[in-house]
Scaffold this motif. Sequence first.
Motif: not given
Length: 275
Positions: A13-19, A21-28, A82-85
Amino acid sequence: MTHSRNHASKAQTVRATWGRFCDVTLFVSDELDEKLFPMIKVEAPQGRDSLWHKVRTAFKFIHSNFSGKYDWVMKADDDTFVNVQSLREHLASFNPSHALYFGEPLVSGYFGDDSEYMGGGGGYVLSRETVDRFVKLLNDSRTDDEIGCDRHAATSGEDPYIGKSIFFLNKCIFKFSSGRCLHLLNVTGVDSRDRTGLNRFAQHPGPTRGEIWSNTNFWYWQFQKYSSTTKESNVGCCSSAYISYHYVSPAMMHQFQYLTFKVNPFDTSYVVRKA
């Protein structure tokens, strides 16, 4: 921060939504998943007690593999929205070459009443310079006792462990306390409240948080630094320039995404734009 049991739900869900809009979304996580790359596998038991270990590993990985490719790094959980904007707008007036640290300021908790740090649930942001200093500290050959930073503790409370005593820029208040790692690095904590005194970063799930968050005996109120952040329990609880909420379910994450980025108070769907 995620783990294998949440890959198909919260992490996706993070990947499909706010993620997006980040330049890189890194999952740990404790396991790799081809649907979530880029990601880091951290050898650690599932559960909250490995969170501090995962955070340290992530920052070291970012520093080694993305050096020169980022200005800011935000740590968030897989149930943080996260509201990335809004985050980008907030960071735009700051210099990532300065040692800065953003989030929701909390007090008390693990290290005594005078200890201050940014809450981990709502996420916190480290500047490029702060990451450089933090990773250098993590790689220091001295023992934790010699340094004064608990780099090898097994704990879910990674936020006070990374935290520091805070100097708030827009209030010019010095506050020295028994902070941890960033406290040793002369990092400046930034007061990220909006003009009305409400937090942009939040440990709670926003205006949908329910009655339990209104109970002044609930843990959240015992950690609040500012009374201005506890004005009301419903819509008045939250900044209109919010950056993050925590404890957000996948369904609510999609709703936040829709309400934040799709809903417009004026119907512009019929407007023909002229060149």
